[in-house]
Design a protein around this motif. Sequence first.
Motif, PDB file in Angstrom:
ATOM      1  N   THR A 274      50.157  42.022  70.405  1.00 53.98           N
ATOM      2  CA  THR A 274      49.801  41.768  69.005  1.00 53.98           C
ATOM      3  C   THR A 274      50.245  42.902  68.099  1.00 53.98           C
ATOM      4  O   THR A 274      50.130  44.078  68.451  1.00 53.98           O
ATOM      5  N   ILE A 275      50.714  42.519  66.909  1.00 53.55           N
ATOM      6  CA  ILE A 275      50.957  43.472  65.823  1.00 53.55           C
ATOM      7  C   ILE A 275      50.185  42.967  64.609  1.00 53.55           C
ATOM      8  O   ILE A 275      50.276  41.789  64.255  1.00 53.55           O
ATOM      9  N   VAL A 276      49.395  43.838  64.002  1.00 54.13           N
ATOM     10  CA  VAL A 276      48.661  43.469  62.792  1.00 54.13           C
ATOM     11  C   VAL A 276      49.387  44.061  61.591  1.00 54.13           C
ATOM     12  O   VAL A 276      49.894  45.187  61.637  1.00 54.13           O
ATOM     13  N   VAL A 277      49.442  43.279  60.520  1.00 55.86           N
ATOM     14  CA  VAL A 277      50.171  43.670  59.305  1.00 55.86           C
ATOM     15  C   VAL A 277      49.293  43.351  58.106  1.00 55.86           C
ATOM     16  O   VAL A 277      48.719  42.252  58.022  1.00 55.86           O
ATOM     17  N   GLY A 278      49.185  44.276  57.169  1.00 56.14           N
ATOM     18  CA  GLY A 278      48.375  44.034  55.982  1.00 56.14           C
ATOM     19  C   GLY A 278      49.009  44.618  54.733  1.00 56.14           C
ATOM     20  O   GLY A 278      49.972  45.374  54.795  1.00 56.14           O
ATOM     21  N   GLY A 279      48.415  44.246  53.583  1.00 56.55           N
ATOM     22  CA  GLY A 279      48.877  44.789  52.313  1.00 56.55           C
ATOM     23  C   GLY A 279      49.459  43.740  51.390  1.00 56.55           C
ATOM     24  O   GLY A 279      49.029  42.585  51.383  1.00 56.55           O
ATOM     25  N   ARG A 280      50.410  44.176  50.555  1.00 57.10           N
ATOM     26  CA  ARG A 280      51.093  43.359  49.542  1.00 57.10           C
ATOM     27  C   ARG A 280      50.190  43.023  48.358  1.00 57.10           C
ATOM     28  O   ARG A 280      50.575  42.234  47.488  1.00 57.10           O
ATOM     29  N   ARG A 281      49.014  43.611  48.303  1.00 58.42           N
ATOM     30  CA  ARG A 281      48.075  43.305  47.236  1.00 58.42           C
ATOM     31  C   ARG A 281      48.636  43.631  45.864  1.00 58.42           C
ATOM     32  O   ARG A 281      48.354  42.941  44.871  1.00 58.42           O
ATOM     33  N   ARG A 282      49.445  44.683  45.766  1.00 64.36           N
ATOM     34  CA  ARG A 282      49.916  45.126  44.451  1.00 64.36           C
ATOM     35  C   ARG A 282      50.807  44.085  43.776  1.00 64.36           C
ATOM     36  O   ARG A 282      51.000  44.138  42.555  1.00 64.36           O
ATOM     37  N   PHE A 283      51.370  43.165  44.526  1.00 63.63           N
ATOM     38  CA  PHE A 283      52.199  42.112  43.937  1.00 63.63           C
ATOM     39  C   PHE A 283      51.371  40.928  43.433  1.00 63.63           C
ATOM     40  O   PHE A 283      51.917  40.012  42.823  1.00 63.63           O
ATOM     41  N   PHE A 284      50.070  40.965  43.696  1.00 70.88           N
ATOM     42  CA  PHE A 284      49.177  39.878  43.298  1.00 70.88           C
ATOM     43  C   PHE A 284      47.870  40.481  42.758  1.00 70.88           C
ATOM     44  O   PHE A 284      46.783  40.010  43.077  1.00 70.88           O
ATOM     45  N   GLU A 285      47.981  41.517  41.938  1.00 69.55           N
ATOM     46  CA  GLU A 285      46.820  42.318  41.575  1.00 69.55           C
ATOM     47  C   GLU A 285      45.710  41.517  40.903  1.00 69.55           C
ATOM     48  O   GLU A 285      44.540  41.652  41.251  1.00 69.55           O
ATOM     49  N   GLN A 286      46.053  40.709  39.913  1.00 69.10           N
ATOM     50  CA  GLN A 286      45.016  39.947  39.231  1.00 69.10           C
ATOM     51  C   GLN A 286      44.328  38.975  40.177  1.00 69.10           C
ATOM     52  O   GLN A 286      43.106  38.848  40.181  1.00 69.10           O
ATOM     53  N   GLN A 287      45.109  38.309  40.986  1.00 68.16           N
ATOM     54  CA  GLN A 287      44.561  37.343  41.940  1.00 68.16           C
ATOM     55  C   GLN A 287      43.617  38.017  42.931  1.00 68.16           C
ATOM     56  O   GLN A 287      42.590  37.443  43.325  1.00 68.16           O
ATOM     57  N   GLU A 288      43.948  39.255  43.336  1.00 63.42           N
ATOM     58  CA  GLU A 288      43.199  39.915  44.402  1.00 63.42           C
ATOM     59  C   GLU A 288      42.002  40.713  43.907  1.00 63.42           C
ATOM     60  O   GLU A 288      41.273  41.294  44.713  1.00 63.42           O
ATOM     61  N   ARG A 289      41.747  40.727  42.619  1.00 61.94           N
ATOM     62  CA  ARG A 289      40.546  41.377  42.095  1.00 61.94           C
ATOM     63  C   ARG A 289      39.381  40.395  42.188  1.00 61.94           C
ATOM     64  O   ARG A 289      38.926  39.815  41.200  1.00 61.94           O
ATOM     65  N   THR A 290      38.901  40.214  43.392  1.00 62.12           N
ATOM     66  CA  THR A 290      37.905  39.191  43.649  1.00 62.12           C
ATOM     67  C   THR A 290      37.019  39.590  44.816  1.00 62.12           C
ATOM     68  O   THR A 290      37.415  40.404  45.660  1.00 62.12           O
ATOM     69  N   ARG A 291      35.821  39.015  44.870  1.00 62.97           N
ATOM     70  CA  ARG A 291      34.951  39.173  46.034  1.00 62.97           C
ATOM     71  C   ARG A 291      35.089  38.012  47.002  1.00 62.97           C
ATOM     72  O   ARG A 291      34.387  37.961  48.010  1.00 62.97           O
ATOM     73  N   ASP A 292      35.980  37.105  46.726  1.00 56.73           N
ATOM     74  CA  ASP A 292      36.230  35.980  47.623  1.00 56.73           C
ATOM     75  C   ASP A 292      37.011  36.500  48.832  1.00 56.73           C
ATOM     76  O   ASP A 292      38.112  37.034  48.684  1.00 56.73           O
ATOM     77  N   ASP A 293      36.465  36.346  50.030  1.00 54.96           N
ATOM     78  CA  ASP A 293      37.141  36.890  51.204  1.00 54.96           C
ATOM     79  C   ASP A 293      37.970  35.843  51.952  1.00 54.96           C
ATOM     80  O   ASP A 293      38.298  36.017  53.128  1.00 54.96           O
ATOM     81  N   GLN A 294      38.357  34.781  51.250  1.00 57.40           N
ATOM     82  CA  GLN A 294      39.270  33.802  51.837  1.00 57.40           C
ATOM     83  C   GLN A 294      40.719  34.259  51.633  1.00 57.40           C
ATOM     84  O   GLN A 294      41.020  34.991  50.688  1.00 57.40           O
ATOM     85  N   THR A 295      41.612  33.838  52.502  1.00 54.43           N
ATOM     86  CA  THR A 295      43.017  34.198  52.352  1.00 54.43           C
ATOM     87  C   THR A 295      43.679  33.331  51.276  1.00 54.43           C
ATOM     88  O   THR A 295      43.207  32.238  50.969  1.00 54.43           O
ATOM     89  N   ALA A 296      44.766  33.828  50.718  1.00 54.29           N
ATOM     90  CA  ALA A 296      45.542  33.107  49.705  1.00 54.29           C
ATOM     91  C   ALA A 296      46.930  32.820  50.261  1.00 54.29           C
ATOM     92  O   ALA A 296      47.594  33.722  50.792  1.00 54.29           O
ATOM     93  N   ASP A 297      47.381  31.581  50.126  1.00 44.15           N
ATOM     94  CA  ASP A 297      48.639  31.162  50.745  1.00 44.15           C
ATOM     95  C   ASP A 297      49.831  31.974  50.264  1.00 44.15           C
ATOM     96  O   ASP A 297      50.712  32.334  51.059  1.00 44.15           O
ATOM     97  N   ASN A 298      49.879  32.289  48.947  1.00 42.87           N
ATOM     98  CA  ASN A 298      51.059  32.986  48.433  1.00 42.87           C
ATOM     99  C   ASN A 298      51.168  34.398  48.994  1.00 42.87           C
ATOM    100  O   ASN A 298      52.245  34.840  49.398  1.00 42.87           O
ATOM    101  N   LEU A 299      50.051  35.133  49.045  1.00 42.09           N
ATOM    102  CA  LEU A 299      50.111  36.476  49.585  1.00 42.09           C
ATOM    103  C   LEU A 299      50.353  36.449  51.100  1.00 42.09           C
ATOM    104  O   LEU A 299      51.086  37.287  51.634  1.00 42.09           O
ATOM    105  N   GLN A 300      49.757  35.491  51.779  1.00 40.84           N
ATOM    106  CA  GLN A 300      49.969  35.384  53.221  1.00 40.84           C
ATOM    107  C   GLN A 300      51.447  35.146  53.552  1.00 40.84           C
ATOM    108  O   GLN A 300      51.996  35.726  54.486  1.00 40.84           O
ATOM    109  N   ALA A 301      52.088  34.288  52.760  1.00 41.98           N
ATOM    110  CA  ALA A 301      53.520  34.042  52.978  1.00 41.98           C
ATOM    111  C   ALA A 301      54.324  35.313  52.722  1.00 41.98           C
ATOM    112  O   ALA A 301      55.290  35.615  53.445  1.00 41.98           O
ATOM    113  N   ASP A 302      53.927  36.084  51.712  1.00 42.93           N
ATOM    114  CA  ASP A 302      54.613  37.329  51.409  1.00 42.93           C
ATOM    115  C   ASP A 302      54.421  38.345  52.538  1.00 42.93           C
ATOM    116  O   ASP A 302      55.351  39.091  52.879  1.00 42.93           O
TER     117      ASP A 302
END
Length: 393
Positions: A274-302
């Motif tokens: 397994t390799i774990v990969v995270g981040g890319r939040r800065r490209f979706f800053e407004q969307q990611e300013r949330t307490r919702d802990d569900q994943t978002a399709d656009n950031l996941q694809a990125d």
Amino acid sequence: MTVSYWRRTTRLGEIRCDTAVLGGGIVGVSAALALERAGVDALVVERHTIGAGASTRNAGFLMRGAADNYEIARRDYGPPLARHLWRWSEETLQGLLDEGIDRLPMFRRVPSCLLALEEVELAELRRSSDMLAADGFDVGWIEPGSLAADDDAWRSGRVLGGLLNPNDASANPREVLELLAGKLRREPLLHQEAFALSLTADGVAVRTADALVRCRRVLVCLNAYTPLLLPTLAGLLRPNRGQMIAVDAGPLRLGRSYYANRGGEYFRQPDPATIVVGGRRRFFEQQERTRDDQTADNLQADLEDFAASILGQRRPVKARWAGVMAFTPDGLPLVGPLEPSARLWLCSACHGHGMSLGHRTARAAVEEMLGGPASPFPLSRLGPLPSVDPKGP
């Protein structure tokens, strides 16, 4: 979160303790441990299970420093505080080692490496390396091509160089939290969301779904969820979602834990498969300013695209998840009393680096609470504290 009228019961009655620690993440559990070891009767109050929030939803990095490199930290915080922060993270790892995390199944004593993918960051990291060495830190440097034979992070040709933290580690954060919580003498109060606070003549009353907790003082370790209980702190604690994927490693092998783009992306190999990969939040800053802990399709694809670009091939995704962090205006934790009588305290917001800073920060909060020295992260640095108006019914 809110607690409905129908959910509010008194089936657990009135519970008493000296100090109620609200939040069962890495900071809350570490604080409760420190309080107990100082002879204080402490009770962890957690709305779900231990570590259910960001503390078990991160990448498991136990790395020195913060997201930004040392040069930027020295510029933004001044050399003394930057040096203190880097030492603080080293002390966090040592503190966790003292608790026995090196015996956990997924613990690895693996270096971390800050990768430069652009010329500007390459220059910053070279200067950071020189500054770290001058300040007495153990640091290394990796040139492109030198690791291509044994580390697939360097095969893509994108990496220009890397600053090495040679003494770092990684772990399964769930295992870490379970180890620490297992050392508590008093069993945490789980599945009990604290939804109202009131200051009393002799302390604080905390209303949970099924109990009334009466205590002398409260230490709030709710991180991004703090403003749900203390709304006036919303400007100091901003929620930010972090998203991750786990991909099938296949033939790929990584010899280090990696940060790239000033911590904007990060990846490591927790096990051979397994390799774990995270981040890319800065490209979706407004969307990611949330307490919702569900994943978002656009950031996941990125994230998938980034993983393919840095690993040199696209690998099947095994898992997707997200966790919610708290960011402060200056990127540093918040520690200290929230009102003049010092019945309400805050220890929060390691700015996405709770695993690397939280254990030591919690200990500092407890030391200050018990009459010791003030932490290097006082609330006063951000100006006058908003009047604390605990949330009522």
